[in-house]
Design a protein around this motif. Structure first.
Motif, mmCIF file in Angstrom:
data_model
loop_
_atom_site.group_PDB
_atom_site.id
_atom_site.type_symbol
_atom_site.label_atom_id
_atom_site.label_comp_id
_atom_site.label_asym_id
_atom_site.label_seq_id
_atom_site.Cartn_x
_atom_site.Cartn_y
_atom_site.Cartn_z
ATOM 1 N N LEU A 84 -6.208 -31.648 12.690
ATOM 2 C CA LEU A 84 -5.706 -32.080 13.992
ATOM 3 C C LEU A 84 -6.826 -31.958 15.012
ATOM 4 C CD1 LEU A 84 -2.229 -30.267 14.166
ATOM 5 C CD2 LEU A 84 -2.720 -32.561 13.304
ATOM 6 N N ALA A 85 -7.035 -33.028 15.776
ATOM 7 C CA ALA A 85 -7.991 -32.998 16.884
ATOM 8 C C ALA A 85 -7.294 -32.452 18.123
ATOM 9 C CB ALA A 85 -8.536 -34.398 17.145
ATOM 10 N N GLY A 130 -3.719 -30.655 24.668
ATOM 11 C CA GLY A 130 -3.170 -31.821 23.988
ATOM 12 C C GLY A 130 -3.771 -31.944 22.601
ATOM 13 N N PHE A 131 -3.178 -32.787 21.802
ATOM 14 C CA PHE A 131 -3.701 -33.008 20.454
ATOM 15 C C PHE A 131 -3.286 -34.388 19.977
ATOM 16 C CE2 PHE A 131 0.508 -31.328 20.011
ATOM 17 C CZ PHE A 131 1.044 -31.836 18.837
ATOM 18 N N ASP A 132 -4.092 -34.950 19.107
ATOM 19 C CA ASP A 132 -3.701 -36.171 18.420
ATOM 20 C C ASP A 132 -2.766 -35.773 17.282
ATOM 21 O OD1 ASP A 132 -5.283 -37.625 20.088
ATOM 22 O OD2 ASP A 132 -6.839 -38.080 18.626
ATOM 23 N N PRO A 133 -1.501 -36.216 17.307
ATOM 24 C CA PRO A 133 -0.591 -35.830 16.228
ATOM 25 C C PRO A 133 -1.099 -36.264 14.859
ATOM 26 C CG PRO A 133 0.611 -36.779 18.071
ATOM 27 C CD PRO A 133 -0.843 -37.015 18.343
ATOM 28 N N ARG A 134 -0.593 -35.630 13.839
ATOM 29 C CA ARG A 134 -0.991 -35.963 12.468
ATOM 30 C C ARG A 134 -0.881 -37.470 12.239
ATOM 31 N NH1 ARG A 134 2.181 -33.429 8.043
ATOM 32 N NH2 ARG A 134 1.548 -31.474 9.015
ATOM 33 N N GLY A 135 -1.894 -38.030 11.610
ATOM 34 C CA GLY A 135 -1.922 -39.452 11.319
ATOM 35 C C GLY A 135 -2.459 -40.310 12.438
ATOM 36 N N THR A 190 4.662 -37.892 8.369
ATOM 37 C CA THR A 190 4.312 -38.028 9.789
ATOM 38 C C THR A 190 5.523 -37.956 10.715
ATOM 39 O OG1 THR A 190 4.399 -40.436 9.621
ATOM 40 C CG2 THR A 190 2.237 -39.383 9.294
ATOM 41 N N SER A 191 6.640 -37.458 10.247
ATOM 42 C CA SER A 191 7.827 -37.387 11.099
ATOM 43 C C SER A 191 7.594 -36.435 12.266
ATOM 44 C CB SER A 191 9.034 -36.910 10.293
ATOM 45 O OG SER A 191 8.872 -35.551 9.928
#
Length: 531
Positions: A84-85, A130-135, A190-191
């Motif tokens: 995760l970024a 913040g983060f870029d969600p998985r996928g 990715t839910s």
């Protein structure tokens, strides 16, 4: 309430009831059952807390970046890991910092790594993470396509003829088939529930006992899921432009699980309400270019769509390139403008130009220069079509026959012309999505008792993506929530009203809720200049 304050009032009864992590997939429900009527849902299942090594972000001055490793599947927490970024906007006053607020911008498919300051006051006293969600984005990304030109070519539009429908169904089926071939195991993990599990590990990684969170649009659903998966860990959790979680996932009645979820959520109704609010404001304000005293502006708008359906017009974009404005482009651009009341001046000019260009006998000549408003998908900032689709389809119940979408689109268009087709077709890929939905998605119950009350925010004059009714229903659905209302139209209330922002400041800083029934006024009217 913020983590540092809320920990003082933790309820041992709530804690005992929910700390046990299960490994069962929650079953779909038609409505909110009692909290003890379903098995304990899968939580983080003993997954290791990631270590975050913060360093300055290369391309974002003032932010710090890190990478977190989390399980691909929480059924196997020690198995395959994904990245995760993560980004942090540090509090200005670190010496008097009050905690950390997590952020999600919506989409699904939007990058959340670089969070905004939310309000100047919150930026002063809180780290905002913040983060870029998985996928999504810079996190371990979902990718279905290996060659340029591959993809869902019709994403962002909708068909109006049988031939266009055939092309869109066929094109979408080919894209989904490539996802099945190329996306790998991430495709079915990715839910939103898995994103919520990731979020809980990130909460622990930054050293917070409770989650403070602001999520808008789809980010509201992430907040609602978190509140019900981890109710004892809820601090100050604010959701803005809110999705009804039951409509998003399964529907209130068993038969609704066989409707496209983008029909269930009723975005087209919120868009139509926002359109009427815009037209009413236009009729009352001489600064609106579409205004025509003595004329029914809704009738004028529909007449423009009628003419464009029969014959598109050509305009010149401000960059000098020509563009054909079809019925679909006009409807989608109108929808995009309704995302913020501050876009009303541009929308009025756009519609008036289309009115004049499409009139019978309109003067021939060079195509006029017209600024075309941004479409909703451009405002979301989604990075790749399949990344957002994977979340939508993994979260939701849908029909298995793509050819039924046209009937639902027709029914939705009876409520919001053009808006209904746009939103309904947004889920077409879910008919054939590989494997159906994520086995570890969350479908309720939605009324688990949270450690602190959730703040729910909505725009009562119409939200073109998440109807105000969803905010109202969700505030009643959650065990202990407070509804805060903005008396305007648009998608999201933060930044539109000093009253709203002040309520957010009080909620995150002191845990204080606005009085029941609070309605805030916007700082500007639709046609007032934006500073």
């Amino acid at each position: 309430m913020s983590s540092h304050i809320a920990a003082l009032t933790r309820s041992s009864a709530v804690l005992a009831a929910v700390l046990v992590a299960g490994s069962l997939t929650p079953t779909a429900v038609a409505g909110p059952p009692a909290a003890d009527s379903t098995p304990a849902p899968l939580r983080t299942n003993g997954a290791a807390v990631p270590a975050l090594e913060w360093a300055p972000c290369e391309l974002a001055p003032g932010y710090e970046c890190a990478t977190a490793e989390v399980p691909l599947s929480y059924r196997d927490p020690a198995g395959q890991q994904i990245r995760l970024a993560v980004g942090k906007l540090p509090a200005v006053d670190q010496e008097h910092k009050l905690g950390t607020i997590f952020y999600n911008p919506g989409g699904p498919g939007g990058s959340g790594k670089l969070a905004p300051e939310l309000t100047p006051e919150l930026h002063q006293r809180f780290d905002i993470v913040g983060f870029d969600p998985r996928g999504i984005g810079e996190s371990t990304g979902l990718s279905c396509f290996t060659a340029p030109g591959d993809g869902f070519h019709y994403d962002g539009t909708f068909p109006v003829t049988p031939e266009q429908e055939r092309v869109q169904v066929d094109d979408t089926a080919r894209g989904v088939e490539r996802c099945a071939q190329n996306a790998g195991p991430l495709l079915q993990h990715t839910s939103t529930a898995n994103v919520a599990r990731d979020l809980d590990l990130l909460r622990e990684a930054v050293g917070e006992d409770r989650l403070d969170y602001y999520g808008i649009s789809y980010g509201s659903h992430l907040g609602t899921v978190y509140a019900n998966l981890f109710p004892e860990r809820v601090g100050s959790l604010a959701i803005d432009a809110v999705l009804d979680p039951i409509e998003w996932t399964t529907g209130y009645r068993p038969e609704e699980a066989f409707d496209p979820f983008t029909f269930r959520i009723g975005s087209y109704g919120g868009a139509q309400q926002a359109l009427h609010s815009f037209l009413d404001a236009c009729a009352a304000d001489e600064r609106c270019a579409f205004r025509e005293p003595g004329t029914d502006l809704f009738g004028k708008y529909n007449a423009v769509l009628d003419r464009l359906l029969a014959q598109p017009v050509t305009i010149t974009r401000p960059d000098g390139t020509p563009q054909e404005i079809t019925y679909q482009v006009a409807a989608i651009s109108t929808l995009g403008s309704l995302y913020g009341a501050s876009a009303s001046t541009q929308l009025g000019e756009f519609l008036q130009q289309l009115h004049e260009l499409s009139l019978p006998g309109a003067a021939a000549g060079p195509a006029p220069v017209v600024a075309v408003p941004a479409a909703p998908q451009d405002r979301v900032g989604a990075l790749r079509t399949e990344q957002g689709l994977s979340v939508r389809c993994n979260d939701t119940s849908n029909p298995g026959d793509p050819w039924v979408w046209s009937e639902y689109a027709r029914r939705a268009d009876e409520v919001g012309r053009g808006f209904g087709s746009y939103w309904t077709y947004w889920s077409l890929a879910c008919a054939d999505w590989p494997g159906g939905s994520d086995p570890d998605r969350y479908t309720g119950p939605w009324d688990r008792e949270t450690a602190e009350p959730v703040l729910v925010i909505g725009n009562r004059q119409g939200d073109p993506a998440t109807p105000y009714e969803d905010a109202r229903k969700t505030s009643e659905l959650l065990s202990d929530a407070r509804l805060l209302t903005l008396d305007s139209f648009g998608h999201g209330a933060r930044g539109e009203s000093a009253c709203i922002d002040g309520a957010l400041n009080a909620y995150f800083t002191d845990g204080a809720l606005p009085a029941e029934g609070t309605v805030c006024q916007p700082d500007r009217g639709p046609f007032d200049p934006v500073p």
